[in-house]
Design an enzyme around this catalytic site. Structure first.
Site, PDB file in Angstrom:
ATOM      1  N   HIS A   6       0.944  -1.222  -0.026  1.00 13.38           N
ATOM      2  CA  HIS A   6      -0.115  -0.011   0.196  1.00 13.38           C
ATOM      3  C   HIS A   6       0.866   1.181  -0.018  1.00 13.38           C
ATOM      4  O   HIS A   6       1.635   1.464   0.887  1.00 13.38           O
ATOM      5  CB  HIS A   6      -0.741  -0.022   1.190  1.00 13.38           C
ATOM      6  N   GLU A  33       0.352  -0.738  -4.538  1.00 13.00           N
ATOM      7  CA  GLU A  33      -0.598   0.452  -5.014  1.00 13.00           C
ATOM      8  C   GLU A  33       0.148   1.667  -4.872  1.00 13.00           C
ATOM      9  O   GLU A  33       1.181   1.858  -4.180  1.00 13.00           O
ATOM     10  CB  GLU A  33      -1.548  -0.097  -3.751  1.00 13.00           C
ATOM     11  N   HIS A  48      -0.331  10.933  -2.464  1.00  9.76           N
ATOM     12  CA  HIS A  48      -1.642  10.520  -1.861  1.00  9.76           C
ATOM     13  C   HIS A  48      -2.576  11.823  -1.833  1.00  9.76           C
ATOM     14  O   HIS A  48      -3.651  11.685  -2.413  1.00  9.76           O
ATOM     15  CB  HIS A  48      -1.378   9.845  -0.632  1.00  9.76           C
TER      16      HIS A  48
HETATM   17  O1  G3P Z   1      -6.449   1.511  -2.734  1.00  8.48           O
HETATM   18  C1  G3P Z   1      -6.556   1.256  -1.223  1.00  8.48           C
HETATM   19  C2  G3P Z   1      -6.411   2.413  -0.475  1.00  8.48           C
HETATM   20  O2  G3P Z   1      -5.183   2.907  -1.066  1.00  8.48           O
HETATM   21  C3  G3P Z   1      -7.445   3.583  -0.645  1.00  8.48           C
HETATM   22  O3  G3P Z   1      -7.420   4.410   0.486  1.00  8.48           O
HETATM   23  O4  G3P Z   1      -6.630   6.574   1.150  1.00  8.48           O
HETATM   24  O5  G3P Z   1      -4.751   4.872   1.390  1.00  8.48           O
HETATM   25  O6  G3P Z   1      -5.488   5.784  -1.007  1.00  8.48           O
HETATM   26  P1  G3P Z   1      -6.070   5.561   0.594  1.00  8.48           P
HETATM   27 MG    MG Z   2      -4.564   4.535  -2.138  1.00 12.34          MG
END
Ligand code: G3P
Ligand code: MG
Length: 229
Positions: A6, A33, A48
């Site tokens: 992540h 991700e 982000h």
């Molecule tokens: O895609 C999963 C997750 O990344 C979604 O939330 O805020 O971490 O981008 P965020």
């Molecule tokens: Mg995300």
């Protein structure tokens, strides 16, 4: 169950940087991700928040800064804010990439960028997953590049969440661990979709999700789960 880095491996390296992605790959993830915005000079950049304040030493909105301005910032440990193209080139198909559309007006330039990799460089579309909480952009992206698999992100579940995902021809439904229940996973599977859950950092929770049949988890600490999985 698949383990997704992540924003890379941000438990150990600054999120959404090349260092973080390299570390996640070294730890053995099959998928990373990342989050994408478009900056003022038009490039897609990997960051982000809509502002640079939290993750860099600068201040301001990504959408109001040029790539040159963004490149002058420190995104942690001396890393720069990478462009999406830089990340794709650096990863170069070693793992798959889940690209999350975060900023506005990303769908079209993203479809153009991925088309370039698919049609000019002959990358298999299966190297990419595209997801978003912004379902209008997701739909737009899907109509432009239907061969790339999409994940519908839900912050909360609307009444018709299955119908929406089916209409979008989605591959997965992605949602917070806070909403994860056995029945929900079963319903998602019944509809031929995968269930991807964020953000899972605790081994105990991981085991529970695994027992429920969750297909993939997003984690900030990939190494915690890759050994036991
Ligand atoms: O895609 C999963 C997750 O990344 C979604 O939330 O805020 O971490 O981008 P965020
Ligand atoms: Mg995300």
């Amino acid at each position: 169950m698949r383990i997704i880095g992540h924003r890379g491996a941000p438990g150990y390296a600054p999120e959404n940087t090349l260092e973080s992605f390299e570390l996640a790959i070294r730890q053995g993830v099959p998928v990373i991700e990342l989050d994408v915005h478009q900056c003022a000079s038009g490039e897609l950049v990997v960051i982000h928040d809509e502002r640079v304040d939290r993750t860099t030493n600068g201040k301001g909105l990504v959408a109001e800064m040029t790539l040159d301005e963004l490149k002058n910032l420190d995104a942690g440990n001396g890393n720069q804010v990478p462009t999406l193209e830089e990340v794709l080139e650096a990863v170069d198909r070693r793992v798959k990439i889940n690209i999350e559309i975060k900023g506005r007006k990303v769908a079209q330039p993203l479809a153009e960028m991925l088309s370039k990799f698919m049609f000019e460089k002959e990358w298999n579309p299966n190297y990419f997953y595209v997801s978003s909480f912004d379902h209008r952009q997701l739909k737009q992206f899907h109509s432009l590049l239907p061969r790339v698999r999409i994940g519908v992100l839900y912050e909360i579940f609307p009444f018709n969440y299955q119908k929406l995902a089916r209409e979008m021809n989605a591959f997965s439904i992605n949602f917070s661990v806070d909403f994860c229940e056995k029945d929900l996973i079963a319903g998602i599977h019944k509809n031929g979709l995968e269930a991807w859950v964020y953000t899972v950092n605790e081994p105990k929770i991981f085991e529970k999700l695994k027992a429920m049949g969750v297909d993939a988890v997003f984690t900030n600490y990939p190494d915690r789960f890759l050994k036991s999985n």
